[in-house]
Write an enzyme that holds these catalytic residues in place. Structure first.
Site, mmCIF file in Angstrom:
data_model
loop_
_atom_site.group_PDB
_atom_site.id
_atom_site.type_symbol
_atom_site.label_atom_id
_atom_site.label_comp_id
_atom_site.label_asym_id
_atom_site.label_seq_id
_atom_site.Cartn_x
_atom_site.Cartn_y
_atom_site.Cartn_z
ATOM 1 N N GLU A 213 0.865 -1.177 0.000
ATOM 2 C CA GLU A 213 0.000 0.000 0.000
ATOM 3 C C GLU A 213 0.902 1.228 0.000
ATOM 4 O O GLU A 213 1.447 1.612 1.039
ATOM 5 C CB GLU A 213 -0.921 -0.010 1.235
ATOM 6 C CG GLU A 213 -1.900 -1.169 1.272
ATOM 7 C CD GLU A 213 -2.946 -1.105 0.177
ATOM 8 O OE1 GLU A 213 -3.126 -0.011 -0.410
ATOM 9 O OE2 GLU A 213 -3.592 -2.118 -0.093
ATOM 10 N N CYS A 248 -1.844 9.303 2.161
ATOM 11 C CA CYS A 248 -1.545 8.792 0.819
ATOM 12 C C CYS A 248 -2.664 9.047 -0.164
ATOM 13 O O CYS A 248 -2.448 9.019 -1.380
ATOM 14 C CB CYS A 248 -1.220 7.301 0.890
ATOM 15 S SG CYS A 248 -2.520 6.310 1.662
#
Length: 524
Positions: A213, A248
């Protein structure tokens, strides 16, 4: 060597625990998930306190983005686990008739979760919940950059969960490196692409599958037909109200038309005051930068000579408090530092999108070029002639695929084109970041923004092996399947029959011969 020995011993211990079969049982999985839910509910104040120490996270933001989301993941897993664990029936073909088939979800074994620092509680426990639900033993390595949360996780998980199957390893590079040297059944990593490459390289030595991720530069395209106040509030909520841009999935840059840019900036300035007051540096509703390294990194982006004159709001900094005010820049160059890497902070560049019509071809006269330039500079151009938001697609697609992409528009065709032509891990139309709250949607990247996905049942699947099982009885064989064997068998039977028939004929002839010879029986 000492760290590697510790890591090796830990993996061996957890593998022995897994081999007992206890983590495969529904009852064990449920008990551990219930204990984690109890931990989150009972120790909420400790969790919020640790998050404030690490990032000065406002209490409301920390509760919503860390505590509430973790509780939601746990509650969903408890509710759906029995269903998730059930074998999935699948249709069979005439080739296997009569038969039945199913897909069985089985745990992978011993898994490693390496977490990150921006959401150090939720991003640690969310994959751990999936690993436990799937029946694995698990090691969690929290981020040392969020030390208060890391220490708290080690303490609470030891207190609330089964330590023979669930462990926390604290530390920095040495401890993480030692863990990566071991053979795992899966590694789940959240963080930067640079470390992601290291993780993947280490995993490759043991052919260990990974989920990465990562991140990237998440674009947000803003059309001119939007409800501007609503759009701007949602952009602010996804950028500065999410760990002050240290997320993110936060919008990394905006793209809009040249004519609309001024309105968009004015609305952002106005709503930022509503969110964080006249002096955001004094606001208690915005997180600080995590440490001095990242403060210095972000300061370099702002101080880059290519963009220092592009700031239209913010830029204020306090190194002692590790605070940077929400900062907006307009039309930064493509080759500036701020456009070369993921920002991961409170800085938001706005790019204006000019169509090919605004770039004169060689056939244009010099006068036409001057007139076009004056039109652009005065922002009096007509949208459908001089500017075209679809040109933003080329800007986005010229970069690595982002973890998320956002579009604000009421234009249905533009929505369809955006979904069709932009490749990203996830996508939201007319909002930001909220897709991560939908448990039925997978969360993960594509290309350099990551691989694999999780959330909800996708977390369970991420830590499970889907085993194909076919059941048959001893009836129903087709002659076509064993054609050659049957032919050979028949040929053998025919040959044996011929031999028997020949022998019988020979015996009969011999018997007649001896009967016709009178001296045979008496000898002499």
């Amino acid at each position: 060597m000492a760290e590697e020995e510790k890591a090796s011993a830990l993996v061996k211990e957890l593998r022995e625990s897994f081999n007992t079969g206890k983590t495969k049982k529904y009852e064990w999985r449920v008990s551990q998930l219930e204990n984690i839910l109890k931990m989150v509910e009972q120790r909420e104040k400790d969790i919020l306190s640790a998050l404030h120490k690490d990032l000065s996270k406002p209490e409301q933001e920390a509760f919503i983005s860390e505590v509430s989301l973790t509780k939601g993941s746990c509650t969903l897993a408890l509710k759906e686990l029995k269903h998730w664990m059930m074998p999935q029936k699948v249709k069979t073909s005439m080739t296997t008739f009569p038969s039945s088939a199913e897909i069985v979800s089985e745990p992978l074994g011993v898994v490693l979760v390496i977490s990150t620092w921006n959401y150090p509680f939720m991003l640690s426990l969310d994959p751990v919940i999936g690993a436990i639900a799937a029946g694995n033993t698990v090691v969690l390595k929290p981020s040392e950059i969020a030390p208060a949360t890391s220490s708290m996780l080690a303490k609470l998980l030891e207190e609330y969960t089964d330590n023979s199957a669930i462990r926390v390893v604290e530390g920095a590079v040495a401890e993480t490196s030692a863990l990566l040297e071991q053979k795992w059944d899966k590694i789940f990593y959240t963080g930067s692409g640079r470390i992601g490459r290291i993780v993947m390289s280490a995993a490759a030595k043991h052919l260990t599958p990974v989920i990465l991720e990562l991140g990237g530069k998440c674009p947000a395209v803003v059309d001119t037909d939007v409800d501007l106040q609503v759009a701007v509030r949602r952009i602010i909520a996804g950028k500065w109200a999410c760990c002050n841009g240290q997320a993110c999935i936060a919008p990394d840059y905006l793209i809009t038309t040249k004519a609309f840019a001024a309105k968009l900036i004015d609305a952002l300035i106005l709503e930022l005051k509503v969110f964080f007051g006249d002096n955001p540096m004094e606001s208690k509703d915005i997180s600080r930068i995590v440490n001095l390294y990242h403060f210095t990194r972000l300061s370099k982006l702002i101080d880059d000579y290519k963009v220092s004159d592009k700031i239209v709001l913010g830029g204020q900094r306090n190194e002692n408090q590790l605070k940077i005010a929400p900062t907006i820049l307009l039309d930064v160059p493509e080759d500036s530092l701020i456009m070369e890497e993921e920002i991961f902070g409170p800085i938001l560049p706005i790019l204006t999108c000019l169509s090919r019509a605004s770039c004169p071809s060689p056939a244009y006269s010099f006068l036409t070029f001057i007139l076009s330039l004056l039109i652009v500079l005065r922002c009096t151009c007509i949208d459908n002639i001089v500017e075209n938001l679809e040109d933003s697609f080329a800007v986005i697609n010229s970069r690595s695929k982002p973890l998320a992409a956002y579009l604000f528009t009421n234009n249905e065709e533009l929505k369809k084109d955006f979904v069709k032509n932009i490749s990203s891990g996830g996508m939201v139309i007319n909002d930001t970041i909220l897709h991560v709250t939908v448990s039925g949607l997978p969360f993960g990247g594509v290309g350099e923004s990551g691989m694999g996905s999780y959330h909800g049942k996708f977390s369970f699947d991420a830590f499970s092996h889907k085993k194909a099982v076919l059941y048959r009885s001893f009836e129903g064989d087709s002659s076509t399947r064993f054609h050659h064997a049957i032919v050979r068998s028949q040929e053998g039977k025919n040959q044996d029959s011929s031999l028997v028939e020949s022998k019988l004929k020979a015996d009969k002839v011999s018997s007649l011969y001896f009967r016709s010879w009178p001296y045979t029986a008496g000898g002499g």
